[in-house]
Motif scaffolding. Structure first.
Motif, short mmCIF file in Angstrom:
data_model
loop_
_atom_site.label_atom_id
_atom_site.label_comp_id
_atom_site.label_asym_id
_atom_site.label_seq_id
_atom_site.Cartn_x
_atom_site.Cartn_y
_atom_site.Cartn_z
N TYR A 33 0.78 -1.21 0.08
CA TYR A 33 0.07 0.12 -0.08
C TYR A 33 1.00 1.26 0.04
O TYR A 33 1.79 1.29 0.79
CB TYR A 33 -0.93 0.05 1.25
CG TYR A 33 -2.00 -1.06 1.36
CD1 TYR A 33 -3.34 -0.80 0.62
CD2 TYR A 33 -1.61 -2.20 2.14
CE1 TYR A 33 -3.98 -1.84 0.84
CE2 TYR A 33 -2.62 -3.11 2.18
CZ TYR A 33 -3.83 -2.93 1.56
OH TYR A 33 -4.67 -3.99 1.82
N ALA A 34 0.54 2.35 -0.66
CA ALA A 34 1.12 3.72 -0.77
C ALA A 34 0.29 4.69 -0.72
O ALA A 34 -0.84 4.50 -1.32
CB ALA A 34 2.15 3.69 -1.79
N THR A 35 0.58 5.69 0.01
CA THR A 35 -0.14 7.11 0.13
C THR A 35 0.70 8.07 0.42
O THR A 35 1.74 8.14 1.13
CB THR A 35 -1.59 7.21 1.43
OG1 THR A 35 -1.87 8.09 1.15
CG2 THR A 35 -0.95 6.65 2.53
N GLY A 36 0.80 9.20 -0.64
CA GLY A 36 1.64 10.14 -0.48
C GLY A 36 2.96 9.42 -0.50
O GLY A 36 3.25 8.99 -1.67
N SER A 37 4.05 9.83 0.34
CA SER A 37 5.32 9.32 0.28
C SER A 37 5.30 8.16 1.18
O SER A 37 6.66 7.50 1.21
CB SER A 37 6.51 10.43 0.67
OG SER A 37 6.23 10.78 2.09
N LYS A 38 4.40 7.47 1.73
CA LYS A 38 4.70 6.25 2.69
C LYS A 38 4.47 5.17 2.19
O LYS A 38 3.45 5.23 1.12
CB LYS A 38 3.83 6.60 3.78
CG LYS A 38 4.05 7.48 5.04
CD LYS A 38 3.25 7.69 5.99
CE LYS A 38 3.87 8.72 7.20
NZ LYS A 38 5.34 8.44 7.61
N LEU A 39 5.07 4.14 2.42
CA LEU A 39 4.74 2.69 1.78
C LEU A 39 4.53 1.71 2.89
O LEU A 39 5.32 1.50 3.88
CB LEU A 39 5.88 2.56 0.71
CG LEU A 39 5.77 0.97 0.11
CD1 LEU A 39 4.67 0.76 -0.68
CD2 LEU A 39 7.20 0.80 -0.69
N TRP A 40 3.48 0.72 2.68
CA TRP A 40 3.42 -0.51 3.59
C TRP A 40 3.53 -1.73 3.04
O TRP A 40 2.99 -1.68 1.83
CB TRP A 40 2.38 -0.33 4.48
CG TRP A 40 2.02 0.93 5.50
CD1 TRP A 40 2.34 0.77 6.66
CD2 TRP A 40 1.37 1.98 5.24
NE1 TRP A 40 1.98 2.12 7.42
CE2 TRP A 40 1.44 2.76 6.20
CE3 TRP A 40 0.98 2.65 3.85
CZ2 TRP A 40 0.94 4.20 6.36
CZ3 TRP A 40 0.59 4.03 3.87
CH2 TRP A 40 0.39 4.55 5.16
N LEU A 41 4.44 -2.48 3.53
CA LEU A 41 4.14 -4.22 2.97
C LEU A 41 3.62 -4.79 4.27
O LEU A 41 3.89 -4.90 5.29
CB LEU A 41 5.57 -4.56 2.42
CG LEU A 41 6.57 -3.98 1.48
CD1 LEU A 41 7.55 -4.76 1.29
CD2 LEU A 41 5.46 -3.65 0.04
N MET A 42 2.61 -5.53 3.92
CA MET A 42 1.79 -6.41 4.79
C MET A 42 1.83 -8.10 4.49
O MET A 42 1.52 -8.30 3.32
CB MET A 42 0.43 -5.82 5.20
CG MET A 42 0.46 -4.47 5.65
SD MET A 42 -1.12 -3.63 5.64
CE MET A 42 -2.13 -4.81 6.56
N GLY A 43 2.10 -8.72 5.22
CA GLY A 43 2.05 -10.13 5.02
C GLY A 43 3.08 -11.10 5.56
O GLY A 43 3.61 -10.66 6.58
N LEU A 44 3.44 -12.18 4.61
CA LEU A 44 4.67 -12.63 5.24
C LEU A 44 5.91 -12.23 4.40
O LEU A 44 6.18 -12.36 3.37
CB LEU A 44 4.58 -14.30 4.45
CG LEU A 44 5.79 -15.20 4.79
CD1 LEU A 44 6.05 -15.35 6.15
CD2 LEU A 44 5.56 -16.49 4.04
#
Length: 375
Positions: free
Chosen positions: A56-67
């Motif tokens: 997921y990304a919004t603006g300049s932030k990025l998340w990775l979620m899972g294994l």
């Protein structure tokens, strides 16, 4: 505008947060289920799906979620140097394209850090204004896509990269890249003229060429030449396209009915997995969202396919009325249906009716489907 996410498919690694999905035994959603965005995410977000994590990304932030390393429900949060334009996810990493045209790679690990990709940039003639100022920076990346064994980027100068090497350059005028898609081992490109190019591994017919083989550089799909294509999709080892006339073409591997074609023996038994190297034109049934009391069938003709989206072994088809159709592998519920034996369907069937007050688009992961609704 409020956005809602509806997910169905593989979720054994907690890559999608949902209060209704706590079944860790099967690790799947078998019906469209609302999921939640990461904490602090705004409505202006971007998403990309891999089989083991979601980006997921919004603006300049990025998340990775899972294994990411060793356990489900792991999460990595990073800050990009500037606003993020698009994402492309595969098993090992996520490609991150910034609004300023810079390209980064984020390894899918808990200790992953953004790594800027330095591309080989051959000398190209630049367009300049009457004052001698370059109109565009040919080094800026405009499109990205990736699969398990292929990573592709397109620059403002229409240079095609197999990251980080430059494979090919298309002419800059009046040529425009409209869409770039990657399967596991192949890539498809659609230009503004409606032409489709393919390259990569085509041993399962996914390149749409007469001869099965590997193409190192983009090649025009001659079977579609002269047909204006408006939308394309690249699945794991299959491909699809929609024409300006609303016709659907599919080609490649049909191991689980992902091409939407029944292949029967004379005795009525389904044949073994089949490869279709050339695009096959579909005779689709009238969309059931068309008016039933329209005797001349005019409304059915007007309700035509407008977008096609593909996962590893499933294909989704969106009609102009908003109804979503699906075909292919559904062992993890990626078609929005309870898996049965065999765990696939081999013809397009309707799976979702758009709410009258909603607009939506569809994202397919390898074993999942995500609907993004805007109300």
């Amino acid at each position: 505008m409020r956005r809602q996410l509806l997910f169905t498919g593989f979720n054994a690694f907690g890559q999608h947060k949902s209060s209704k999905n706590s079944d860790r035994t099967s690790g799947r959603c078998v019906a469209l289920t609302e999921i939640q965005l990461p904490a602090n995410a705004t409505d202006n977000w971007i998403v990309a799906l891999s089989w083991r994590y979601t980006a997921y990304a919004t603006g300049s932030k990025l998340w990775l979620m899972g294994l990411l390393d060793a356990a489900p429900c792991e999460q990595l949060e990073v800050e990009a140097p500037s606003a993020i334009k698009s994402l492309a996810a595969c098993d090992t990493h996520c490609l991150v394209l910034l609004q300023n045209g810079e390209l980064y790679k984020l390894p899918a690990k808990l200790d992953g850090k953004l790594q800027q990709l330095k591309l080989e940039v051959p000398q190209v003639a630049q367009k300049r204004s009457i004052f001698g100022i370059a109109k565009t920076n040919p080094n800026l990346i405009t499109h990205i896509a990736c699969g398990s064994y292929i990573n592709v980027a397109i620059s403002a100068a229409n240079m095609v990269y197999s990251l980080p090497s430059c494979l090919h350059q298309f002419p800059q005028h009046p040529w425009r890249v409209q869409q770039l898609e990657c399967g596991q081992e192949h890539a498809l490109l659609l230009n503004g003229n409606g032409d489709v190019y393919s390259w990569g591994n085509g041993l399962r017919g996914q390149l749409g060429q007469v001869t099965l083989g590997v193409e190192e550089t983009p090649q025009l799909i001659e079977a579609l030449a002269g047909i204006k294509i408006t939308h394309i999709a690249a699945g794991g080892w299959h491909s699809a396209a929609i024409s300006a006339f609303g016709d659907l073409y599919t080609w490649g591997l049909n191991s689980n009915g992902q091409l939407g074609m029944r292949v029967m023996k004379p005795d009525g038994i389904l044949k073994e997995p089949t490869v279709y190297p050339l695009p096959q034109l579909h005779d689709l049934p009238a969309c059931c969202a068309a008016s039933a009391d329209d005797d001349d069938g005019e409304s059915a003709d007007q309700c035509e396919p407008v977008k096609v989206i593909a996962g590893s072994r499933h294909t989704m088809l969106m009609h102009s009325c908003g109804r979503l159709w699906a075909t292919g592998w559904s062992a993890h519920g990626q078609l929005g249906k309870e898996p049965k034996k065999p765990a696939y369907v081999d013809a397009f069937g309707a799976v979702y009716d758009k709410a009258s007050d909603s607009k939506y688009h569809v994202i397919c992961g390898p074993w999942a489907t995500l609907l993004v609704l805007s109300k």
